[in-house]
Motif scaffolding. Structure first.
Motif, PDB file in Angstrom:
ATOM      1  N   LEU A  21       0.712  -1.245  -0.050  1.00  0.00           N
ATOM      2  CA  LEU A  21      -0.103   0.049  -0.081  1.00  0.00           C
ATOM      3  C   LEU A  21       0.969   1.421   0.095  1.00  0.00           C
ATOM      4  CD1 LEU A  21      -2.802  -0.952   2.579  1.00  0.00           C
ATOM      5  CD2 LEU A  21      -2.941  -0.896   0.175  1.00  0.00           C
ATOM      6  N   GLU A  22       1.895   1.273   0.838  1.00  0.00           N
ATOM      7  CA  GLU A  22       2.907   2.560   0.679  1.00  0.00           C
ATOM      8  C   GLU A  22       3.452   2.846  -0.739  1.00  0.00           C
ATOM      9  OE1 GLU A  22       3.850   4.828   3.154  1.00  0.00           O
ATOM     10  OE2 GLU A  22       2.174   4.250   4.322  1.00  0.00           O
ATOM     11  N   ARG A  23       3.997   1.738  -1.278  1.00  0.00           N
ATOM     12  CA  ARG A  23       4.588   1.805  -2.542  1.00  0.00           C
ATOM     13  C   ARG A  23       3.539   2.393  -3.591  1.00  0.00           C
ATOM     14  NH1 ARG A  23       7.003  -2.912  -1.269  1.00  0.00           N
ATOM     15  NH2 ARG A  23       5.641  -4.128  -2.378  1.00  0.00           N
ATOM     16  N   ALA A  24       2.249   2.134  -3.164  1.00  0.00           N
ATOM     17  CA  ALA A  24       0.952   2.587  -4.029  1.00  0.00           C
ATOM     18  C   ALA A  24       0.567   4.270  -3.783  1.00  0.00           C
ATOM     19  CB  ALA A  24       0.030   1.807  -4.041  1.00  0.00           C
ATOM     20  N   GLY A  25       1.237   4.477  -2.769  1.00  0.00           N
ATOM     21  CA  GLY A  25       1.009   5.870  -2.079  1.00  0.00           C
ATOM     22  C   GLY A  25      -0.471   5.912  -1.243  1.00  0.00           C
ATOM     23  N   PRO A  27      -1.441   5.261   2.339  1.00  0.00           N
ATOM     24  CA  PRO A  27      -0.923   5.046   3.974  1.00  0.00           C
ATOM     25  C   PRO A  27      -1.759   4.072   4.690  1.00  0.00           C
ATOM     26  CG  PRO A  27      -1.614   7.370   3.576  1.00  0.00           C
ATOM     27  CD  PRO A  27      -2.157   6.728   2.396  1.00  0.00           C
ATOM     28  N   GLY A  28      -0.971   3.145   5.527  1.00  0.00           N
ATOM     29  CA  GLY A  28      -1.544   2.022   6.147  1.00  0.00           C
ATOM     30  C   GLY A  28      -0.762   1.782   7.333  1.00  0.00           C
ATOM     31  N   ARG A  29      -1.255   1.431   8.571  1.00  0.00           N
ATOM     32  CA  ARG A  29      -0.458   1.306   9.591  1.00  0.00           C
ATOM     33  C   ARG A  29      -0.798  -0.078  10.276  1.00  0.00           C
ATOM     34  NH1 ARG A  29      -1.105   2.306  15.258  1.00  0.00           N
ATOM     35  NH2 ARG A  29      -3.008   2.920  14.908  1.00  0.00           N
ATOM     36  N   VAL A  30       0.402  -0.965  10.492  1.00  0.00           N
ATOM     37  CA  VAL A  30       0.090  -2.054  11.217  1.00  0.00           C
ATOM     38  C   VAL A  30      -0.060  -1.839  12.516  1.00  0.00           C
ATOM     39  CG1 VAL A  30       1.291  -4.310  11.576  1.00  0.00           C
ATOM     40  CG2 VAL A  30       1.802  -3.109   9.132  1.00  0.00           C
ATOM     41  N   MET A  31      -1.062  -2.953  12.949  1.00  0.00           N
ATOM     42  CA  MET A  31      -1.451  -2.900  14.109  1.00  0.00           C
ATOM     43  C   MET A  31      -2.102  -4.129  14.753  1.00  0.00           C
ATOM     44  SD  MET A  31      -5.131  -0.697  14.065  1.00  0.00           S
ATOM     45  CE  MET A  31      -5.703  -0.991  15.729  1.00  0.00           C
ATOM     46  N   GLY A  39     -11.165 -12.412  18.509  1.00  0.00           N
ATOM     47  CA  GLY A  39     -11.302 -13.396  19.521  1.00  0.00           C
ATOM     48  C   GLY A  39     -10.009 -14.048  20.099  1.00  0.00           C
ATOM     49  N   GLU A  40      -8.871 -13.587  19.512  1.00  0.00           N
ATOM     50  CA  GLU A  40      -7.275 -14.067  19.475  1.00  0.00           C
ATOM     51  C   GLU A  40      -6.645 -12.676  19.915  1.00  0.00           C
ATOM     52  OE1 GLU A  40      -6.503 -15.927  15.908  1.00  0.00           O
ATOM     53  OE2 GLU A  40      -8.199 -17.213  16.061  1.00  0.00           O
ATOM     54  N   GLY A  41      -5.752 -13.089  20.411  1.00  0.00           N
ATOM     55  CA  GLY A  41      -4.622 -11.811  20.825  1.00  0.00           C
ATOM     56  C   GLY A  41      -3.427 -11.593  19.779  1.00  0.00           C
ATOM     57  N   CYS A  42      -3.222 -12.295  18.747  1.00  0.00           N
ATOM     58  CA  CYS A  42      -2.064 -12.178  18.116  1.00  0.00           C
ATOM     59  C   CYS A  42      -2.452 -12.017  16.557  1.00  0.00           C
ATOM     60  CB  CYS A  42      -1.257 -13.596  18.050  1.00  0.00           C
ATOM     61  SG  CYS A  42      -2.358 -15.090  17.586  1.00  0.00           S
ATOM     62  N   THR A  43      -3.543 -11.791  16.119  1.00  0.00           N
ATOM     63  CA  THR A  43      -4.161 -11.372  14.811  1.00  0.00           C
ATOM     64  C   THR A  43      -3.566  -9.788  14.631  1.00  0.00           C
ATOM     65  OG1 THR A  43      -5.759 -12.819  14.990  1.00  0.00           O
ATOM     66  CG2 THR A  43      -6.069 -11.212  13.273  1.00  0.00           C
ATOM     67  N   HIS A  44      -3.200  -9.523  13.321  1.00  0.00           N
ATOM     68  CA  HIS A  44      -2.820  -8.277  13.139  1.00  0.00           C
ATOM     69  C   HIS A  44      -3.611  -7.799  11.871  1.00  0.00           C
ATOM     70  CE1 HIS A  44       0.824  -9.606  15.219  1.00  0.00           C
ATOM     71  NE2 HIS A  44       1.005  -8.126  15.591  1.00  0.00           N
ATOM     72  N   ALA A  45      -3.497  -6.305  12.022  1.00  0.00           N
ATOM     73  CA  ALA A  45      -4.255  -5.818  10.900  1.00  0.00           C
ATOM     74  C   ALA A  45      -3.785  -4.415  10.450  1.00  0.00           C
ATOM     75  CB  ALA A  45      -5.865  -5.230  11.606  1.00  0.00           C
ATOM     76  N   VAL A  46      -4.177  -3.948   9.137  1.00  0.00           N
ATOM     77  CA  VAL A  46      -3.772  -2.771   8.600  1.00  0.00           C
ATOM     78  C   VAL A  46      -4.628  -1.949   8.526  1.00  0.00           C
ATOM     79  CG1 VAL A  46      -2.706  -1.532   6.591  1.00  0.00           C
ATOM     80  CG2 VAL A  46      -2.029  -3.972   7.087  1.00  0.00           C
ATOM     81  N   LYS A  47      -4.304  -0.592   9.319  1.00  0.00           N
ATOM     82  CA  LYS A  47      -5.543   0.163   9.325  1.00  0.00           C
ATOM     83  C   LYS A  47      -5.303   1.296   8.166  1.00  0.00           C
ATOM     84  CE  LYS A  47      -6.597   4.123  12.512  1.00  0.00           C
ATOM     85  NZ  LYS A  47      -5.931   4.824  13.849  1.00  0.00           N
ATOM     86  N   VAL A  48      -6.620   1.657   7.575  1.00  0.00           N
ATOM     87  CA  VAL A  48      -6.600   2.413   6.318  1.00  0.00           C
ATOM     88  C   VAL A  48      -7.661   3.445   6.227  1.00  0.00           C
ATOM     89  CG1 VAL A  48      -6.867   2.458   3.719  1.00  0.00           C
ATOM     90  CG2 VAL A  48      -5.708   0.477   4.796  1.00  0.00           C
ATOM     91  N   SER A  49      -7.257   4.523   5.961  1.00  0.00           N
ATOM     92  CA  SER A  49      -8.618   5.566   5.849  1.00  0.00           C
ATOM     93  C   SER A  49      -9.766   5.334   5.204  1.00  0.00           C
ATOM     94  CB  SER A  49      -7.983   7.105   5.777  1.00  0.00           C
ATOM     95  OG  SER A  49      -7.758   6.942   4.236  1.00  0.00           O
ATOM     96  N   GLU A  50     -10.723   5.711   5.582  1.00  0.00           N
ATOM     97  CA  GLU A  50     -12.422   5.473   4.794  1.00  0.00           C
ATOM     98  C   GLU A  50     -12.123   5.768   3.083  1.00  0.00           C
ATOM     99  OE1 GLU A  50     -16.788   6.463   5.206  1.00  0.00           O
ATOM    100  OE2 GLU A  50     -15.660   7.929   5.931  1.00  0.00           O
TER     101      GLU A  50
END
Length: 84
Positions: A21-25, A27-31, A39-50
């Motif tokens: 996503l960053e290479r395509a311009g 912005p996305g933040r890993v969290m 329901g789990e504690g180890c799953t990750h996501a990328v936050k992207v604006s609407e």
């Protein structure tokens, strides 16, 4: 601010998604994904604006990084799964 969480199956997958996503311009933040939606504690996501989500989905489909689930943040802080 309204944003989407692109749920990823691992930290590595989330990092790859954010990098593409960053290479395509886009912005996305890993969290860490909230336990309330995974329901789990180890799953990750990328936050992207609407407003960037449609472009992000196009980029991810082109690179075979199609997300398994996407959640929208509600104004009260809760999450709602959206159809792909």
């Amino acid at each position: 601010m309204i944003y989407y969480l692109i749920i990823c199956r691992s930290l590595t997958y989330a990092q790859r998604t954010a990098a593409v996503l960053e290479r395509a311009g886009i912005p996305g933040r890993v969290m860490r994904a909230p336990k309330s939606i995974t329901g789990e504690g180890c799953t990750h996501a990328v936050k992207v604006s609407e407003r960037k989500l449609p472009d992000a989905l196009v980029v991810l489909r082109r690179t075979d990084l199609t997300p398994s689930r996407i959640y929208l943040t509600e104004s009260d802080g809760s999450y709602r799964e959206v159809d792909l």
